[in-house]
Design a protein around this motif. Structure first.
Motif, PDB file in Angstrom:
ATOM      1  N   ASN A  66      13.244  -1.306  10.017  1.00 37.88           N
ATOM      2  CA  ASN A  66      13.985  -2.511   9.646  1.00 37.88           C
ATOM      3  C   ASN A  66      13.050  -3.438   8.881  1.00 37.88           C
ATOM      4  O   ASN A  66      11.978  -3.778   9.362  1.00 37.88           O
ATOM      5  CB  ASN A  66      14.526  -3.226  10.879  1.00 37.88           C
ATOM      6  CG  ASN A  66      15.664  -2.479  11.519  1.00 37.88           C
ATOM      7  OD1 ASN A  66      16.289  -1.628  10.902  1.00 37.88           O
ATOM      8  ND2 ASN A  66      15.955  -2.797  12.767  1.00 37.88           N
ATOM      9  N   HIS A  67      13.459  -3.847   7.687  1.00 45.09           N
ATOM     10  CA  HIS A  67      12.647  -4.704   6.821  1.00 45.09           C
ATOM     11  C   HIS A  67      13.128  -6.152   6.921  1.00 45.09           C
ATOM     12  O   HIS A  67      14.333  -6.418   6.866  1.00 45.09           O
ATOM     13  CB  HIS A  67      12.735  -4.221   5.365  1.00 45.09           C
ATOM     14  CG  HIS A  67      12.083  -2.900   5.147  1.00 45.09           C
ATOM     15  ND1 HIS A  67      10.820  -2.779   4.633  1.00 45.09           N
ATOM     16  CD2 HIS A  67      12.516  -1.632   5.371  1.00 45.09           C
ATOM     17  CE1 HIS A  67      10.493  -1.490   4.544  1.00 45.09           C
ATOM     18  NE2 HIS A  67      11.511  -0.776   4.988  1.00 45.09           N
ATOM     19  N   TYR A  68      12.177  -7.077   7.052  1.00 44.36           N
ATOM     20  CA  TYR A  68      12.461  -8.506   7.164  1.00 44.36           C
ATOM     21  C   TYR A  68      11.609  -9.276   6.172  1.00 44.36           C
ATOM     22  O   TYR A  68      10.518  -8.852   5.809  1.00 44.36           O
ATOM     23  CB  TYR A  68      12.154  -9.017   8.581  1.00 44.36           C
ATOM     24  CG  TYR A  68      13.024  -8.391   9.644  1.00 44.36           C
ATOM     25  CD1 TYR A  68      14.259  -8.935   9.958  1.00 44.36           C
ATOM     26  CD2 TYR A  68      12.607  -7.258  10.332  1.00 44.36           C
ATOM     27  CE1 TYR A  68      15.058  -8.366  10.936  1.00 44.36           C
ATOM     28  CE2 TYR A  68      13.401  -6.680  11.297  1.00 44.36           C
ATOM     29  CZ  TYR A  68      14.623  -7.242  11.597  1.00 44.36           C
ATOM     30  OH  TYR A  68      15.423  -6.664  12.561  1.00 44.36           O
ATOM     31  N   CYS A  69      12.097 -10.443   5.755  1.00 42.82           N
ATOM     32  CA  CYS A  69      11.334 -11.335   4.881  1.00 42.82           C
ATOM     33  C   CYS A  69      10.340 -12.096   5.746  1.00 42.82           C
ATOM     34  O   CYS A  69      10.736 -12.730   6.725  1.00 42.82           O
ATOM     35  CB  CYS A  69      12.284 -12.304   4.179  1.00 42.82           C
ATOM     36  SG  CYS A  69      11.438 -13.570   3.218  1.00 42.82           S
ATOM     37  N   PRO A  70       9.037 -12.076   5.395  1.00 39.36           N
ATOM     38  CA  PRO A  70       8.067 -12.817   6.202  1.00 39.36           C
ATOM     39  C   PRO A  70       8.184 -14.335   6.020  1.00 39.36           C
ATOM     40  O   PRO A  70       7.780 -15.093   6.890  1.00 39.36           O
ATOM     41  CB  PRO A  70       6.716 -12.309   5.701  1.00 39.36           C
ATOM     42  CG  PRO A  70       6.988 -11.780   4.339  1.00 39.36           C
ATOM     43  CD  PRO A  70       8.403 -11.312   4.327  1.00 39.36           C
TER      44      PRO A  70
END
Length: 138
Positions: A122-126
């Motif tokens: 799962n990719h998230y914006c830092p």
């Protein structure tokens, strides 16, 4: 022949003429009659037409990989490198169950939960912590 004789022979009763159908209602979209004299009709404001431009190149789906990926965040519109969290998915559970059945004990069923290739990334914006997307190994 009289009416009772017709009924005995199986013939239908005679029909009475019906009244003509009423006139159709006036059309709401056709030519309308002018308003009565002395009635003030408010002016209709002009319609506003909104023209949108085609989608920008940044609106295309982001191609994600198994690790951190450079992308533009669709929420905060910053250029970022995604933060990745690996989470178990259906594939992880199926491989774990298969190892448990094949091995005959529960010792091997924990291995898929330690392997990144059996989990979803799962990719998230830092920057804004928004969810970007999911990558699943094929």
């Amino acid at each position: 022949m009289d009416a009772t004789m017709e009924n005995k022979m199986g013939l239908p009763p005679p029909y009475e003429p019906t009244a003509p159908s009423p006139a159709p209602p006036p059309s709401y979209f056709g030519d309308n009659p002018p308003p009565p004299a002395g009635l003030a009709v408010p002016a209709v404001p002009p319609r506003t037409t909104v023209i949108t431009s085609p989608a920008a190149p940044s609106d295309r789906p982001i191609k994600l990989g198994p690790g951190p990926t450079g992308a533009s965040c669709p929420t905060c519109h910053k250029s970022i490198v995604t933060r990745v969290d690996f989470v178990p998915n259906t594939r992880t559970h199926i491989v774990s169950a298969a190892l448990c059945v094949l091995a005959g004990c529960c010792c091997g069923c924990f291995v898929p939960y330690c392997m990144r290739s059996c989990k979803s990334a799962n990719h998230y914006c830092p920057a804004c912590k928004a969810f970007i997307g999911t990558y699943q190994h094929s």
